[in-house]
Structures are given as structure tokens and as C-alpha cells.
Write an enzyme that holds these catalytic residues in place. Structure first.
Site, mmCIF file in Angstrom:
data_model
loop_
_atom_site.group_PDB
_atom_site.id
_atom_site.type_symbol
_atom_site.label_atom_id
_atom_site.label_comp_id
_atom_site.label_asym_id
_atom_site.label_seq_id
_atom_site.Cartn_x
_atom_site.Cartn_y
_atom_site.Cartn_z
ATOM 1 C CG ASN A 12 -59.023 -43.928 86.740
ATOM 2 O OD1 ASN A 12 -59.952 -43.297 87.509
ATOM 3 N ND2 ASN A 12 -57.704 -44.375 86.516
ATOM 4 C CE LYS A 14 -55.306 -41.293 86.682
ATOM 5 N NZ LYS A 14 -54.483 -42.075 85.800
ATOM 6 C CG HIS A 99 -54.997 -47.094 88.856
ATOM 7 N ND1 HIS A 99 -53.961 -46.314 88.948
ATOM 8 C CD2 HIS A 99 -55.745 -46.924 87.365
ATOM 9 C CE1 HIS A 99 -53.739 -45.334 88.227
ATOM 10 N NE2 HIS A 99 -54.590 -45.529 87.334
ATOM 11 C CD GLU A 101 -52.782 -42.716 89.802
ATOM 12 O OE1 GLU A 101 -54.181 -42.692 90.105
ATOM 13 O OE2 GLU A 101 -51.952 -42.322 88.673
ATOM 14 C CD GLU A 169 -54.003 -47.778 83.442
ATOM 15 O OE1 GLU A 169 -55.185 -46.562 83.073
ATOM 16 O OE2 GLU A 169 -54.124 -47.561 85.280
ATOM 17 N N GLY A 175 -50.312 -40.792 82.537
ATOM 18 C CA GLY A 175 -49.481 -38.906 82.647
ATOM 19 C C GLY A 175 -48.571 -38.557 82.454
ATOM 20 C CB SER A 214 -49.793 -41.392 77.280
ATOM 21 O OG SER A 214 -49.388 -40.145 78.730
HETATM 22 P P1 13P Z 1 -54.301 -40.699 81.714
HETATM 23 O O1 13P Z 1 -54.318 -41.164 81.057
HETATM 24 O O2 13P Z 1 -53.999 -39.163 82.375
HETATM 25 O O3 13P Z 1 -51.741 -41.071 81.421
HETATM 26 O O4 13P Z 1 -54.095 -41.667 82.796
HETATM 27 C C1 13P Z 1 -53.983 -43.318 82.467
HETATM 28 C C2 13P Z 1 -54.680 -43.909 84.072
HETATM 29 O O5 13P Z 1 -54.405 -44.162 84.517
HETATM 30 C C3 13P Z 1 -56.192 -44.091 83.633
HETATM 31 O O6 13P Z 1 -55.886 -45.501 84.842
#
Ligand code: 13P
Length: 252
Positions: A12, A14, A99, A101, A169, A175, A214
Site C-alpha cells: 500500500n 498510500k 484502511h 487511515e 492492521e 508506521g 511495520s
Molecule cells: P507500515 O507498513 O508503514 O506500518 O503500514 C502498514 C499499512 O498501513 C499498510 O496498509
């Protein structure tokens, strides 16, 4: 474990990536040899601006291209929004929906996520439905309750295992460099597997359940070996071919 679903490692991107970033996708395609293809599916979900170009760059490599969100409707007066049908037309094979976010930044409810999952499937794409608890919810012992409610509200029960992927997740692991222990991941994934059997019946056993948060080359092998972990949803480490392919290599 013989009938474990075929694993999927999805990236992803983002809100990261310009046309110049497609070189990384080209490098991933180069490294995705037939031996690895037989063991794990790969998918990259770039920003919407790159979906079409990425689908051309990945053509013939076996790497799928996906989107990160969609509107629930086919078309209409929704300025700035993009439909699942548009992403299908641009060459996508999957769409991430729900997601954390998007749930946090755009107030997306479980019902909205469910409508988007149905839209993805309506357009002939795979819906990747994300769930996960916040740090406060985990500290409060609410993890399974929160994840269970998200699954119940976000997953259309008419979907089949070929149309649906679930990504667990934990919000606090995204992150941050933090990951749950293998035992904690095992507990949540077993719980999700059970809930999928309840929601979808016997076909729930075939749904791929990805872990995200992560994931990096150094922890991928341990996380991917956890029972009911059928792959990864990778954020930051999916931006560079060397990192993403280092994670996929957990399946070599
Ligand atoms: P990270 O791998 O940067 O922690 O992000 C995970 C994520 O949100 C994938 O959708």
C-alpha cells in the site's frame, strides 16, 4: 496446513509515488521469478494517479495492481471520487477498503466500508477489507471485540473467498516500527478465521488474512509463519523494491 490459502503480499503506497516511482515496480517485476510466483501472489496499490501506468508497467510480470479506496456508486455527481469500475477500467484487480487511515481521516463507518467492498466486487475486483484496534483499545482489552464488530459490520456475507481478503492492521503498529508478538497475531488471526467461518460458512477457510503494521524484511519470516497469517499488507517497506521483495522472500 495443506489447504492454507495461497499467500498474498500486498503493498500500500498510500499518498506516496510519482511517475518516477514506477521504476521500483519495474525492479519488483524483474525480481519476481517463476519460483517465487509459484509461492506467493504480489500486489501493489499505488495512488490513484498511478494505477493505470502501474498496470502497464506490471503487465506480464504477475504482479497485480490495486487501488486504495473507492466510492460505493458506479458513477454520478461525486466530485473528486473514483468508482470501482473506473479502477477496473484502469487495470486494477483489487481495492483496499476500510484502511484505518480512511476510517480515521474520513470518518468511514463499517457500513460505508461494507458498501465499498460490495462495489469492488460488483466491478469484478477483490475487496481487501482492513480491520484493527487502536492502542487504547488494546490496552483496554477490547481488541477482539473491536475487530469482531468491524468484521461483522464491514464484510458482506455474500462474498466468496476469491472475492475477499481481510487485513488485520493494529493501528498502533502502522508506521511505528512496533509489532504485536507472534502470539498476539496468532490470537487475532485465529479469531478472524473463526468469525469468517461464521459469516461466510465453509468458504471462510479460504479467505486470505493478511497481517499489516511495520512489516519489514527482518520480521517478515516470523510474522508470515504464524498460523492463519496468509501474507502481509505492507506500507512503508513496499515503496522500495529491495524491501518489498525482501518481505516476499519469506515465502521462498
Ligand atoms: P507500515 O507498513 O508503514 O506500518 O503500514 C502498514 C499499512 O498501513 C499498510 O496498509
Amino acid at each position: 496446513m495443506n489447504n492454507r490459502p495461497h499467500p498474498l503480499v500486498a503493498g500500500n503506497w498510500k499518498m506516496n509515488g510519482l511517475r518516477s516511482s514506477l521504476g521500483e515496480l519495474g525492479a519488483m517485476a524483474q525480481a519476481y521469478d517463476s519460483a517465487l510466483r509459484a509461492k506467493v501472489d504480489l500486489l501493489i496499490c499505488p495512488p490513484a494517479t498511478l494505477v493505470h501506468a502501474a498496470s502497464i508497467a506490471a503487465a506480464g510480470s504477475g504482479i497485480g495492481v490495486g487501488a486504495q479506496d473507492c466510492h460505493a456508486h458506479v458513477s454520478g455527481a461525486h466530485t473528486g471520487d473514483l468508482s470501482a469500475e473506473m479502477f477496473a477500467d484502469a487495470g486494477a484487480s483489487a481495492i483496499i477498503v476500510g484502511h484505518s487511515e480512511r476510517r480515521a481521516d474520513h470518518g468511514e463507518s463499517d457500513a460505508a466500508v461494507r458498501a465499498k467492498a460490495l462495489a469492488a466486487v460488483r466491478a469484478g475486483l477483490v475487496a481487501i477489507v482492513c480491520v484493527g484496534e487502536t492502542e487504547a483499545q488494546r490496552r483496554g482489552g477490547q481488541t477482539l471485540g473491536v475487530v469482531g464488530n468491524q468484521l461483522d459490520g464491514s464484510i458482506p456475507t455474500e462474498l466468496t473467498s476469491a472475492q475477499l481478503v481481510v487485513a488485520y492492521e493494529p493501528v498502533w503498529a502502522i508506521g511505528t516500527g512496533l509489532t504485536p508478538t507472534a502470539a498476539d497475531v496468532a490470537e487475532v488471526h485465529a479469531f478472524i478465521r473463526e468469525r469468517l467461518a461464521f459469516l461466510l460458512g465453509a468458504d471462510g477457510a479460504g479467505v486470505r488474512i493478511l497481517y499489516g503494521g511495520s512489516v519489514k524484511p527482518s520480521n517478515a519470516a516470523e510474522l508470515m509463519a504464524v498460523p492463519n497469517v496468509d501474507g502481509a499488507l505492507v506500507g512503508g517497506a513496499s515503496l522500495k523494491a529491495v524491501d518489498f521483495m525482501g518481505i516476499a522472500a519469506a515465502y521462498r
